[in-house]
Design an enzyme around this catalytic site. Structure first.
Site, PDB file in Angstrom:
ATOM      1  N   GLY A 256      25.607   6.719  27.801  1.00  3.38           N
ATOM      2  CA  GLY A 256      25.651   7.394  29.096  1.00  3.38           C
ATOM      3  C   GLY A 256      25.269   8.858  29.006  1.00  3.38           C
ATOM      4  O   GLY A 256      24.513   9.371  29.848  1.00  3.38           O
ATOM      5  N   SER A 257      25.770   9.543  27.992  1.00  2.00           N
ATOM      6  CA  SER A 257      25.487  10.983  27.882  1.00  2.00           C
ATOM      7  C   SER A 257      23.996  11.230  27.694  1.00  2.00           C
ATOM      8  O   SER A 257      23.429  12.131  28.305  1.00  2.00           O
ATOM      9  CB  SER A 257      26.266  11.600  26.716  1.00  2.00           C
ATOM     10  OG  SER A 257      27.649  11.453  26.929  1.00  2.00           O
TER      11      SER A 257
ATOM     12  N   GLN B 191      30.553   4.296  35.183  1.00  2.00           N
ATOM     13  CA  GLN B 191      31.814   3.627  35.538  1.00  2.00           C
ATOM     14  C   GLN B 191      31.612   2.484  36.530  1.00  2.00           C
ATOM     15  O   GLN B 191      32.378   1.528  36.537  1.00  2.00           O
ATOM     16  CB  GLN B 191      32.810   4.629  36.131  1.00  2.00           C
ATOM     17  CG  GLN B 191      33.338   5.651  35.150  1.00  2.00           C
ATOM     18  CD  GLN B 191      34.243   5.063  34.079  1.00  2.00           C
ATOM     19  OE1 GLN B 191      34.862   4.014  34.246  1.00  2.00           O
ATOM     20  NE2 GLN B 191      34.324   5.739  32.949  1.00  2.00           N
TER      21      GLN B 191
ATOM     22  N   HIS C 216      29.648   0.785  26.020  1.00  2.00           N
ATOM     23  CA  HIS C 216      31.060   0.688  25.622  1.00  2.00           C
ATOM     24  C   HIS C 216      32.056   0.763  26.783  1.00  2.00           C
ATOM     25  O   HIS C 216      33.247   0.544  26.592  1.00  2.00           O
ATOM     26  CB  HIS C 216      31.396   1.736  24.550  1.00  2.00           C
ATOM     27  CG  HIS C 216      31.522   3.143  25.038  1.00  2.00           C
ATOM     28  ND1 HIS C 216      32.741   3.741  25.223  1.00  2.00           N
ATOM     29  CD2 HIS C 216      30.597   4.074  25.367  1.00  2.00           C
ATOM     30  CE1 HIS C 216      32.539   4.993  25.637  1.00  2.00           C
ATOM     31  NE2 HIS C 216      31.255   5.210  25.730  1.00  2.00           N
TER      32      HIS C 216
ATOM     33  N   THR D 204      13.229   3.944  16.189  1.00  2.00           N
ATOM     34  CA  THR D 204      13.293   2.507  15.957  1.00  2.00           C
ATOM     35  C   THR D 204      14.408   1.914  16.806  1.00  2.00           C
ATOM     36  O   THR D 204      15.509   2.454  16.844  1.00  2.00           O
ATOM     37  CB  THR D 204      13.549   2.237  14.464  1.00  2.00           C
ATOM     38  OG1 THR D 204      12.484   2.834  13.726  1.00  2.00           O
ATOM     39  CG2 THR D 204      13.619   0.744  14.160  1.00  2.00           C
TER      40      THR D 204
ATOM     41  N   CYS E 104      37.467  13.137  27.679  1.00  2.00           N
ATOM     42  CA  CYS E 104      36.810  14.339  27.190  1.00  2.00           C
ATOM     43  C   CYS E 104      37.652  15.584  27.433  1.00  2.00           C
ATOM     44  O   CYS E 104      37.479  16.592  26.781  1.00  2.00           O
ATOM     45  CB  CYS E 104      35.458  14.504  27.868  1.00  2.00           C
ATOM     46  SG  CYS E 104      34.597  12.952  28.020  1.00  2.00           S
TER      47      CYS E 104
HETATM   48  C1  LIG Z   1      31.855   7.665  29.662  1.00  2.00           C
HETATM   49  C2  LIG Z   1      31.005   8.303  30.693  1.00  2.00           C
HETATM   50  C3  LIG Z   1      29.793   8.937  30.359  1.00  2.00           C
HETATM   51  C4  LIG Z   1      29.344   9.076  28.922  1.00  2.00           C
HETATM   52  O1  LIG Z   1      28.936   7.853  28.381  1.00  2.00           O
HETATM   53  P1  LIG Z   1      28.827   7.710  26.786  1.00  2.00           P
HETATM   54  O2  LIG Z   1      28.185   6.375  26.584  1.00  2.00           O
HETATM   55  O3  LIG Z   1      30.225   7.769  26.253  1.00  2.00           O
HETATM   56  O4  LIG Z   1      27.976   8.823  26.299  1.00  2.00           O
HETATM   57  C5  LIG Z   1      29.036   9.488  31.375  1.00  2.00           C
HETATM   58  N1  LIG Z   1      29.428   9.406  32.650  1.00  2.00           N
HETATM   59  C6  LIG Z   1      30.561   8.803  33.021  1.00  2.00           C
HETATM   60  C7  LIG Z   1      30.921   8.726  34.461  1.00  2.00           C
HETATM   61  C8  LIG Z   1      31.394   8.233  32.060  1.00  2.00           C
HETATM   62  O5  LIG Z   1      32.526   7.650  32.424  1.00  2.00           O
END
Ligand SMILES: *Cc1c(COP(=O)(O)O)cnc(C)c1O
Length: 396
Positions: A74-75, A182, A204, A240, A328
């Protein structure tokens, strides 16, 4: 899933990988380890596997398979969306609109872009954490190049008016990105119906592996690559391919979408039971986020005269895994930016507790948790001088 010695109520932070997902991944570590870019048949099979995974994921969003790009989560997807859109559209303008309640992957990227000369408007939200459409309309300028609003909030679970935002963005010909980390797998998403141009998701958070996610980028959107190097992901994201991760992600996406309806029903029943019990049985408590426009698995309270961290420690002692906000911000002394944005004073925001459910939780667990919270809040309040003063002034 597995029998555990604890009650896990932190699914917004991360989830267990499903055994079916792990099973699907395993052969791609030891046997089918070939690099999809190699020419021989053994490796080319993995190229075909990745194509199938892309199709599986695209189907869940009504997207086309070549609109799905694999990322490290996500990040990364959020960073890519903002930075690449800013760079690619800089000749049109340097104004970006987002909200005050985004995940830090968006907020900190927006702050970085401000340092690079971009202007960012951070929209306010109402007391339930919902973006005000009027304010969005007012914020739009001729030089606005991107609107990024999360689909659903990770702390208080509020679901944003994505359809309306998509329509407004389209009307003004502004790119629209949504962080759906989410929401994806919890509520149905159709990128065409909602007129979404870019969407971030992560493995995850949906019982898939960590360190893998994807970004949906609509055909025709001219944004550059985030990682430069080889020609993978149509030259937009070099490196890769994480074949086991991609296989696991696709499996997790498939199952999350197949089981969504049934899971949501079960989670909503547990969520509402827990919310009702706490609101009825504990005084001076506030439910954060909208009562119904919220994720099926999200519960978030503020208990007045209680430190959220103290409550977390006591819950941990009876085997309950919870959070004070987002993973976080745990461990930091600043109150949550989301709770401040919905208008809570910082002393109230400090008393927050987030419980995010999963399909393996049970009604019995909800009662166990409610019983303990009730008892712990009472206990913590007897130790609070502020509460003592408050009770005294209210007795007079
Ligand atoms: C967990 C989360 C992220 C980050 O995702 P990662 O896969 O942990 O980098 C970004 N945005 C929201 C809303 C999240 O809940």
């Amino acid at each position: 899933m597995q029998d555990r010695q604890f009650i896990y109520l932190d699914h917004a932070a991360t989830t267990a990988t499903r055994p079916e997902v792990v099973d699907a991944m395993l052969p791609y570590f030891t046997e089918n380890f070939g690099n999809p870019s190699s020419v021989y048949t053994f490796s080319q099979k993995n190229k075909a596997v990745i194509t199938r995974c892309r199709e599986t994921i695209a189907d869940t969003l009504s997207a086309k398979s070549n609109e799905i790009y694999f990322t490290a989560g996500g990040s990364e997807s959020d960073n890519w969306a903002l930075k690449a859109a800013a760079e690619s559209y800089a000749s049109k303008g340097k104004h970006i609109i987002t909200t005050k309640i985004e995940h830090h992957a968006i907020l900190h990227t927006a702050q970085y872009l401000e340092k690079q000369g971009y202007e960012v408007t951070y929209l306010d939200v109402d007391e339930n954490g919902i973006v005000k459409i009027d304010e969005l309309k007012k914020a739009i300028r001729p030089d606005t190049i991107l609107i990024s609003v999360m689909f659903a909030n990770n702390e208080i679970g509020s679901i944003e008016p994505i359809r309306e935002i998509g329509r407004i963005a389209k009307e003004h010909e502004i790119l629209f990105h949504t962080d759906a980390v989410q929401a994806y797998g919890q509520i149905p998403i159709d990128v065409n119906e909602y007129q979404i141009d870019m969407l971030s998701a992560s493995g995850h958070k949906i019982n898939g592996p960590k360190g893998i996610g994807f970004m949906y980028i609509r055909t025709g959107i001219q944004i550059g690559s985030f990682i430069h190097g080889g020609g993978q992901e149509r030259s937009r994201r070099a490196g890769t391919e994480n074949v086991p991760g991609i296989v696991g992600l696709a499996k997790a996406c498939e199952i999350a979408n197949q089981t969504m309806e049934e899971r949501a029903k079960k989670e909503i029943a547990m969520r509402d039971h827990l919310i009702d019990r706490i609101l009825q049985e504990v005084p001076y408590v506030r439910l954060n986020g909208h009562r119904t426009k919220r994720l099926p698995n999200n519960v978030n309270f503020c208990f007045q005269f209680v430190q959220g961290e103290s409550l977390l420690i006591m819950l941990d002692m009876v085997g309950i895994c919870a959070s004070s906000g987002s993973a976080c911000t745990s461990g930091s002394i600043d109150p949550s930016h989301v709770l401040l944005a919905i208008g809570l004073p910082s002393e109230v925001a400090h008393g927050s507790l987030r419980l995010t459910l999963g399909e393996e939780n049970t009604m019995e667990e909800m009662d166990y948790v409610a019983d303990h919270i009730k008892e712990m809040v009472e206990k913590l309040r007897t130790m609070s001088p502020l509460y003592e003063d408050f009770v005294k002034t209210h007795e007079e």
